[in-house]
Design a protein around this motif. Structure first.
Motif, mmCIF file in Angstrom:
data_model
loop_
_atom_site.group_PDB
_atom_site.id
_atom_site.type_symbol
_atom_site.label_atom_id
_atom_site.label_comp_id
_atom_site.label_asym_id
_atom_site.label_seq_id
_atom_site.Cartn_x
_atom_site.Cartn_y
_atom_site.Cartn_z
ATOM 1 N N ALA A 119 39.724 39.509 33.928
ATOM 2 C CA ALA A 119 39.199 38.478 33.155
ATOM 3 C C ALA A 119 39.069 39.294 31.729
ATOM 4 O O ALA A 119 39.326 38.151 30.717
ATOM 5 C CB ALA A 119 37.485 38.811 33.423
ATOM 6 N N TYR B 107 35.147 34.243 29.080
ATOM 7 C CA TYR B 107 35.845 34.953 30.276
ATOM 8 C C TYR B 107 36.073 36.403 29.823
ATOM 9 O O TYR B 107 35.949 37.296 30.737
ATOM 10 C CB TYR B 107 37.490 34.117 30.424
ATOM 11 N N SER C 152 32.767 38.010 30.319
ATOM 12 C CA SER C 152 32.626 38.174 31.645
ATOM 13 C C SER C 152 33.259 39.517 32.183
ATOM 14 O O SER C 152 32.607 40.062 33.159
ATOM 15 C CB SER C 152 32.983 36.858 32.609
ATOM 16 N N THR D 284 30.010 34.138 40.267
ATOM 17 C CA THR D 284 30.849 33.707 38.935
ATOM 18 C C THR D 284 32.282 33.670 39.052
ATOM 19 O O THR D 284 32.709 32.567 38.797
ATOM 20 C CB THR D 284 30.571 34.384 37.752
ATOM 21 N N GLY E 201 34.444 30.083 39.448
ATOM 22 C CA GLY E 201 35.563 29.968 38.397
ATOM 23 C C GLY E 201 36.766 29.549 39.325
ATOM 24 O O GLY E 201 37.603 28.705 39.142
ATOM 25 N N GLY F 169 36.777 26.069 40.254
ATOM 26 C CA GLY F 169 37.131 25.174 39.256
ATOM 27 C C GLY F 169 38.558 25.062 39.132
ATOM 28 O O GLY F 169 39.244 24.086 38.751
ATOM 29 N N ARG F 170 39.174 26.099 39.319
ATOM 30 C CA ARG F 170 40.648 26.091 39.598
ATOM 31 C C ARG F 170 41.055 25.067 40.561
ATOM 32 O O ARG F 170 41.997 24.299 40.318
ATOM 33 C CB ARG F 170 41.328 27.594 39.847
ATOM 34 N N GLU G 138 40.438 35.259 43.086
ATOM 35 C CA GLU G 138 39.514 34.281 42.773
ATOM 36 C C GLU G 138 38.521 33.603 43.854
ATOM 37 O O GLU G 138 37.286 33.651 44.026
ATOM 38 C CB GLU G 138 39.269 33.309 41.609
#
Length: 136
Positions: free
Chosen positions: A25, A55, A58, A82, A86, A89-90, A113
């Motif tokens: 990150a 990011y 984080s 988290t 993420g 989301g990807r 991830e």
């Protein structure tokens, strides 16, 4: 558990995963803040660099949580969530607009991830069980 007691293997596993996630990150966030998204509208570049900053920080939080892992419980689960969200989301981005080139690079980003959070969650759950069993 005192800081002088040996760290449980499950804590060490979660710690290593958090260090890895934190380093990724920090690198990724720094890169996104630097590169931005210049091939698009200023609004999108602005949002892109802002999210790069989120990011980046984080990652700093991940390194801090890893280095002070004996002091945390819920935070470890939240950090794992988290990273997983993420990754989701990807996945959503890939399903909506496709997989960016080079494909192997973006899959290499995606797999940790989606996998590391489950390792972190399992390790922290094991730590909690072991700590509860040793407390009595």
């Amino acid at each position: 558990m005192t800081s002088l007691a040996p760290m449980l293997l499950s804590q060490r596993v979660a710690q290593v995963c958090l260090f890895l996630v934190g380093a990724i990150a920090i690198f990724g966030g720094s890169l996104q803040m630097y590169l931005g998204q210049p091939e698009t509208a200023p609004r999108l570049d602005n949002v892109h660099r802002f999210m790069g900053g989120i990011y980046l920080m984080s990652g700093v939080m991940g390194l801090w949580a890893a280095s002070t892992i004996r002091e945390h419980n819920t935070l470890i689960f939240l950090m794992a969530a988290t990273v997983f969200v993420g990754g989701l989301g990807r996945v959503l981005s890939i399903s909506k607009v496709g997989l960016p080139e080079p494909h192997a690079l973006w899959i290499t980003y995606l797999v940790p991830e989606l996998v590391l959070p489950w390792i972190i969650i399992a390790a922290q759950a094991m730590t909690n069980r072991q700590m509860a069993g040793g407390a009595g």
